[in-house]
Design an enzyme around this catalytic site. Structure first.
Site, PDB file in Angstrom:
ATOM      1  N   LYS A  80      48.697  45.439  45.547  1.00 53.48           N
ATOM      2  CA  LYS A  80      48.142  46.905  45.467  1.00 53.48           C
ATOM      3  C   LYS A  80      47.257  47.064  46.985  1.00 53.48           C
ATOM      4  O   LYS A  80      46.232  46.471  46.920  1.00 53.48           O
ATOM      5  CB  LYS A  80      47.250  47.214  44.327  1.00 53.48           C
ATOM      6  CG  LYS A  80      46.838  48.573  44.418  1.00 53.48           C
ATOM      7  CD  LYS A  80      45.287  48.737  44.015  1.00 53.48           C
ATOM      8  CE  LYS A  80      44.479  49.214  44.826  1.00 53.48           C
ATOM      9  NZ  LYS A  80      44.427  50.092  45.961  1.00 53.48           N
ATOM     10  N   GLY A 128      37.667  42.466  49.130  1.00 56.30           N
ATOM     11  CA  GLY A 128      37.013  43.733  49.141  1.00 56.30           C
ATOM     12  C   GLY A 128      35.736  43.583  48.648  1.00 56.30           C
ATOM     13  O   GLY A 128      34.805  42.399  48.959  1.00 56.30           O
ATOM     14  N   SER A 129      35.098  44.668  48.093  1.00 54.72           N
ATOM     15  CA  SER A 129      33.551  44.965  47.928  1.00 54.72           C
ATOM     16  C   SER A 129      33.144  43.771  46.719  1.00 54.72           C
ATOM     17  O   SER A 129      33.873  43.615  45.832  1.00 54.72           O
ATOM     18  CB  SER A 129      33.122  46.453  47.571  1.00 54.72           C
ATOM     19  OG  SER A 129      33.945  46.429  46.368  1.00 54.72           O
ATOM     20  N   GLU A 158      37.412  37.068  47.756  1.00 50.57           N
ATOM     21  CA  GLU A 158      36.823  37.007  48.977  1.00 50.57           C
ATOM     22  C   GLU A 158      36.031  38.455  49.056  1.00 50.57           C
ATOM     23  O   GLU A 158      36.631  39.434  49.353  1.00 50.57           O
ATOM     24  CB  GLU A 158      38.067  37.150  50.153  1.00 50.57           C
ATOM     25  CG  GLU A 158      37.569  36.331  51.260  1.00 50.57           C
ATOM     26  CD  GLU A 158      37.077  37.744  52.201  1.00 50.57           C
ATOM     27  OE1 GLU A 158      36.043  37.836  52.356  1.00 50.57           O
ATOM     28  OE2 GLU A 158      38.414  38.005  52.859  1.00 50.57           O
ATOM     29  N   CYS A 167      34.130  41.512  57.062  1.00 51.08           N
ATOM     30  CA  CYS A 167      33.099  40.867  56.106  1.00 51.08           C
ATOM     31  C   CYS A 167      32.617  39.644  57.004  1.00 51.08           C
ATOM     32  O   CYS A 167      31.384  38.930  56.379  1.00 51.08           O
ATOM     33  CB  CYS A 167      33.573  40.609  54.780  1.00 51.08           C
ATOM     34  SG  CYS A 167      35.002  39.887  54.725  1.00 51.08           S
ATOM     35  N   GLU A 188      25.027  44.529  53.774  1.00 48.81           N
ATOM     36  CA  GLU A 188      26.100  44.487  54.916  1.00 48.81           C
ATOM     37  C   GLU A 188      26.336  46.235  55.213  1.00 48.81           C
ATOM     38  O   GLU A 188      26.464  46.878  54.735  1.00 48.81           O
ATOM     39  CB  GLU A 188      27.629  44.313  54.344  1.00 48.81           C
ATOM     40  CG  GLU A 188      28.360  43.408  54.962  1.00 48.81           C
ATOM     41  CD  GLU A 188      29.480  42.997  54.140  1.00 48.81           C
ATOM     42  OE1 GLU A 188      30.566  42.201  54.828  1.00 48.81           O
ATOM     43  OE2 GLU A 188      29.829  43.451  53.063  1.00 48.81           O
ATOM     44  N   SER A 247      38.290  32.748  62.568  1.00 49.29           N
ATOM     45  CA  SER A 247      39.226  32.884  61.583  1.00 49.29           C
ATOM     46  C   SER A 247      40.612  32.371  62.140  1.00 49.29           C
ATOM     47  O   SER A 247      40.776  32.855  63.225  1.00 49.29           O
ATOM     48  CB  SER A 247      39.194  34.175  61.078  1.00 49.29           C
ATOM     49  OG  SER A 247      38.068  34.730  60.448  1.00 49.29           O
TER      50      SER A 247
HETATM   51  P1  ADP Z   1      35.921  48.675  50.103  1.00 48.25           P
HETATM   52  O1  ADP Z   1      34.596  49.186  49.988  1.00 48.25           O
HETATM   53  O2  ADP Z   1      35.943  47.823  51.337  1.00 48.25           O
HETATM   54  O3  ADP Z   1      37.070  49.865  50.376  1.00 48.25           O
HETATM   55  P2  ADP Z   1      36.828  48.074  47.756  1.00 48.25           P
HETATM   56  O4  ADP Z   1      36.491  46.906  46.843  1.00 48.25           O
HETATM   57  O5  ADP Z   1      36.427  49.222  47.059  1.00 48.25           O
HETATM   58  O6  ADP Z   1      36.248  47.684  49.095  1.00 48.25           O
HETATM   59  O7  ADP Z   1      38.241  48.245  48.097  1.00 48.25           O
HETATM   60  C1  ADP Z   1      39.052  47.103  48.245  1.00 48.25           C
HETATM   61  C2  ADP Z   1      40.428  46.943  47.237  1.00 48.25           C
HETATM   62  O8  ADP Z   1      39.950  47.236  45.854  1.00 48.25           O
HETATM   63  C3  ADP Z   1      41.261  48.487  47.440  1.00 48.25           C
HETATM   64  O9  ADP Z   1      42.519  48.245  47.354  1.00 48.25           O
HETATM   65  C4  ADP Z   1      40.837  49.541  46.576  1.00 48.25           C
HETATM   66  O10 ADP Z   1      41.612  50.473  46.317  1.00 48.25           O
HETATM   67  C5  ADP Z   1      40.776  48.480  45.431  1.00 48.25           C
HETATM   68  N1  ADP Z   1      39.959  48.762  44.188  1.00 48.25           N
HETATM   69  C6  ADP Z   1      38.944  49.700  44.116  1.00 48.25           C
HETATM   70  N2  ADP Z   1      38.336  49.997  43.007  1.00 48.25           N
HETATM   71  C7  ADP Z   1      39.349  49.077  41.958  1.00 48.25           C
HETATM   72  C8  ADP Z   1      39.164  48.847  40.579  1.00 48.25           C
HETATM   73  N3  ADP Z   1      38.356  49.383  40.011  1.00 48.25           N
HETATM   74  N4  ADP Z   1      40.269  48.126  40.246  1.00 48.25           N
HETATM   75  C9  ADP Z   1      40.891  47.335  41.074  1.00 48.25           C
HETATM   76  N5  ADP Z   1      41.060  47.432  42.415  1.00 48.25           N
HETATM   77  C10 ADP Z   1      40.061  48.457  42.933  1.00 48.25           C
END
Ligand code: ADP
Length: 519
Positions: A210, A263-264, A285, A319, A416, A476
Site C-alpha cells: 500500500k 512512516g510516522s 521504520e 527521517c 521532527e 544510507s
Molecule cells: P506521513 O506523515 O509521512 O505521511 P503516515 O504514517 O501518515 O506518514 O503515512 C505513511 C503510510 O501509512 C502511508 O501509506 C499512509 O497512507 C499510511 N497510513 C496512514 N494511516 C494509516 C492507518 N491508519 N493504517 C494503515 N496505514 C496508514
C-alpha cells in the site's frame, strides 16, 4: 533513510536525450511517461490492473504546481481482501521456485528499473516534488535493493547443529514467513517499496503493497515493470486508496503473516497494536530526531558539506535528516556563518528545472508545521539567521532556513520538523552533546563531525542511534542495515540483516537414527 544522486555506488548517467532535456515542462514529462506505458492508474491484484470496485478515484497532485497529474483508483476493504487472497494463493508456488529462479526474476526487475530510470525519476518528481537529480539518485538507490536481494536470495542458508544424542540429527531451516503487507510513505516513493519487497520476494514471500496516496504512481510503474520482468501474477499486488481501511484489512487478516511499515511514529504504533490480535511479525521504520554534532576539532568544510547534505536532502523531508545541529561553542560562529552561506546557495523551485536543489514540501500541512515550529522557536529566543518564510514562488515552497540560539525546549529540537529548517544549538562539552543528543524518544540516525579518532569512537558508542555518520552526511546504502533504536522502530532493512525479517526459523529434529549409523 536514503541516498541521493551524490552517492557513489549507483550514480546513474542520464541518456544524452535526457541530459539535453534536463529542464522539462510537467506536460512533456507526463507525456514521456505515458508513452513508455508506465503511467498506471489502477491497482494491481493477481496480475490484473483493476479499478476500485465502486469506481472511486483520487487525484494525484504535483506539489510544485498544484496541477493534477492524474487520478488513481481509490480502493478499500474489498479490494484489499482480494489482494491478500491473491498473494496467499500465489505463496505456495512462488515459495517453491528455486532461489535461483527467484533471483533471476528480481535481477530482471532491477535491469528494467535501470533501463526506465528516467521515466521513474520523472514520475517521482511530478508526484513528490524532489529535484530530478535526486529522483534519479533514488531510482538508483531503490533499484539497488532489488539487485542486492536478487543476489542474497541465493545465500539463505540454514544450519546443522551438533546433536546432543548420538541417534539424532538437528537442523535449522529458514523459510519465508508468508504473505507480507507493506505500507510505505511518500518521501521515497520507490526505495521504501523496494527495500521491503526485494527481501520479501527473495525469500519466497508474496506481498500486498500500500503506497502513500500522495505518491502512488512511482509504485504502480515499478509494479508494471515487475510483471514485465516475469515475476508471476499475484506475487506483488498493489492497492491504493483508503489508508485505514486497507491497513485494518491487512491487520485483521490471518493470511497476512507480517507487516512492514515506514512512516510516522503515530501510525507505526497503531500498526504495532493492531498486529497483536493475530500475532503478526512486524518491522517498523518510524520517525527520527537526528542530532548532527559539530565539535570544535571538526574540519569546517567537511562539517558544512556533511550537515548540508544531512539536513536539506528532499527539502528536509526524510527521517534521517539532521533535525538538530549541535555546535560546540568554540566553532559555533564560524560554522554558523559558513553553513548559512552554503544554505543560501540552494536554489528553490520546480524539481523538473535544472539546477534546482530544493523542491516544494509535500503539502500545505507540511508548510504549516514548519511555520508553527519556527514561530515557537523565535518566541522562545531563537533568531532567524536565514530564510524563515514561505518562498516567493508560493505553493508549498519554503525558504531554506537556518535558526540560531535554539535550545532543547523548543519544538524544533523536540520533534521532527520534516522541512528545510536547520536549528543550531550551542553546547560546551562532549558530555553535554551526548546528553542532548540522546534526550529524545527517537533513535534513528545521528551524525558527528570531528577529526579526533578516539572521540569519534567514544561518541559513536554513546549515541543511542541505529545509524551513525562520522564526518559524512549521506550514509544510507542497500548493503548496510537501516533501522532505529527506541521509538524509531523495530527491525532492520537492507543488507544481509534485512532478510531475516522475512524468514521463519524451523528447527528439525531427526530422531531414531541409530539404525542408520549401525548398519
Ligand atoms: P506521513 O506523515 O509521512 O505521511 P503516515 O504514517 O501518515 O506518514 O503515512 C505513511 C503510510 O501509512 C502511508 O501509506 C499512509 O497512507 C499510511 N497510513 C496512514 N494511516 C494509516 C492507518 N491508519 N493504517 C494503515 N496505514 C496508514
Amino acid at each position: 533513510m536514503h541516498r541521493v544522486a551524490l552517492v557513489a555506488r549507483h550514480v546513474l548517467t542520464p541518456s544524452l536525450f535526457f541530459r539535453r532535456q534536463m529542464s522539462m515542462e510537467p506536460g512533456a514529462a507526463i507525456n514521456r511517461v505515458r508513452e513508455s506505458g508506465l503511467l498506471k492508474t489502477q491497482g494491481l491484484i493477481g496480475g490484473k490492473w483493476i479499478d476500485a470496485y465502486d469506481g472511486k478515484t483520487i487525484e494525484v497532485q504535483n506539489p510544485a504546481t498544484g496541477d493534477i497529474v492524474t487520478s488513481v483508483a481509490y480502493m478499500g476493504k474489498k479490494e484489499t481482501t482480494d489482494a491478500i487472497s491473491s498473494a496467499y494463493n500465489t505463496f505456495n508456488s512462488w515459495s517453491k521456485h528455486t532461489a535461483s529462479e527467484r533471483s533471476k526474476c528480481l535481477r530482471k526487475w532491477y535491469d528494467l528499473m535501470i533501463s526506465h530510470k528516467e521515466e521513474l525519476a520523472l514520475l517521482m518528481t511530478l508526484e513528490q516534488g524532489k529535484p530530478l537529480k535526486e529522483a534519479l539518485g533514488e531510482v538508483a538507490y531503490g533499484a539497488g535493493f532489488i539487485e542486492f536481494f536478487a543476489e542474497e536470495a541465493k545465500r539463505i542458508y540454514g544450519d546443522i547443529i551438533p546433536a546432543t544424542l548420538a541417534d539424532r540429527r538437528l537442523f535449522v531451516l529458514k523459510q519465508p514467513v508468508g504473505v507480507v503487507g507493506a505500507i510505505t510513505p511518500w518521501n521515497f516513493p520507490l526505495a521504501m517499496i523496494t527495500r521491503k519487497v526485494g527481501p520479501a520476494l527473495a525469500c519466497g514471500c508474496t506481498v500486498v503493497v500500500k503506497p502513500s496516496e500522495y505518491t502512488p504512481l512511482t509504485a504502480l510503474a515499478a509494479a508494471e515493470l515487475s510483471l514485465q520482468a516475469g515475476i508471476p501474477p499475484g506475487v506483488l499486488n498493489v492497492v491504493v486508496g483508503n489508508a485505514s481501511d486497507i491497513g485494518d484489512t491487512l491487520l485483521q487478516s490471518t493470511k497476512v503473516r507480517k507487516i512492514t511499515f515506514t512512516g510516522s511514529t503515530a501510525v507505526g504504533k497503531k500498526l504495532l497494536a493492531g498486529s497483536a490480535n493475530t500475532v503478526k511479525r512486524i518491522s517498523l521504520e518510524l520517525g527520527g530526531n537526528a542530532p548532527c554534532i559539530v565539535f570544535d576539532d571538526a574540519d569546517l568544510d567537511v562539517a558544512v558539506k556533511g550537515a548540508l547534505a544531512a539536513k536539506f536532502r528532499n527539502s528536509g523531508q526524510t527521517c534521517v535528516c539532521a533535525n538538530r545541529i549541535l555546535v560546540q561553542e568554540g566553532i559555533y560562529e564560524k560554522f554558523a556563518n559558513a553553513f548559512a552561506k552554503a544554505v543560501q546557495n540552494l536554489h528553490v523551485g520546480n524539481g523538473l528545472v535544472e539546477g534546482i536543489a530544493q523542491g516544494p514540501l509535500i503539502n500545505e500541512a507540511a508548510v504549516e508545521k514548519v511555520e508553527k515550529f519556527i514561530k515557537d522557536a523565535t518566541s522562545k529566543g531563537a533568531n532567524v539567521i536565514l530564510g524563515g518564510r514561505r518562498h516567493s514562488l508560493g505553493m508549498t515552497f519554503y525558504e531554506p532556513t537556518v535558526l540560531g540560539n535554539v535550545n532543547d525546549e523548543m519544538l524544533v529540537s523536540r520533534e521532527e520538523v520534516f522541512g528545510p529548517v536547520a536549528p543550531l544549538l550551542r553546547f560546551k562539552t562532549e558530555e553535554d552533546a551526548i546528553h542532548i543528543a540522546n534526550d529524545t524518544n527517537a533513535g534513528l540516525a545521528a551524525y558527528i563531525f570531528t577529526t579526533s579518532i578516539p572521540r569519534s569512537w567514544r561518541v559513536t558508542e554513546a549515541l543511542e542511534y541505529g545509524l551513525v555518520g562520522v564526518n559524512e552526511g549521506l550514509i544510507s546504502t542497500e548493503v548496510a542495515p537501516f533501522g532505529g533504536f527506541k521509538q524509531s522502530g523495530l527491525g532492520r532493512e537492507g543488507s544481509k540483516y534485512g532478510i531475516d525479517e522475512y524468514l521463519e526459523l524451523k528447527y528439525v529434529c531427526l530422531g531414531n537414527m541409530k539404525e542408520a549409523y549401525t548398519k
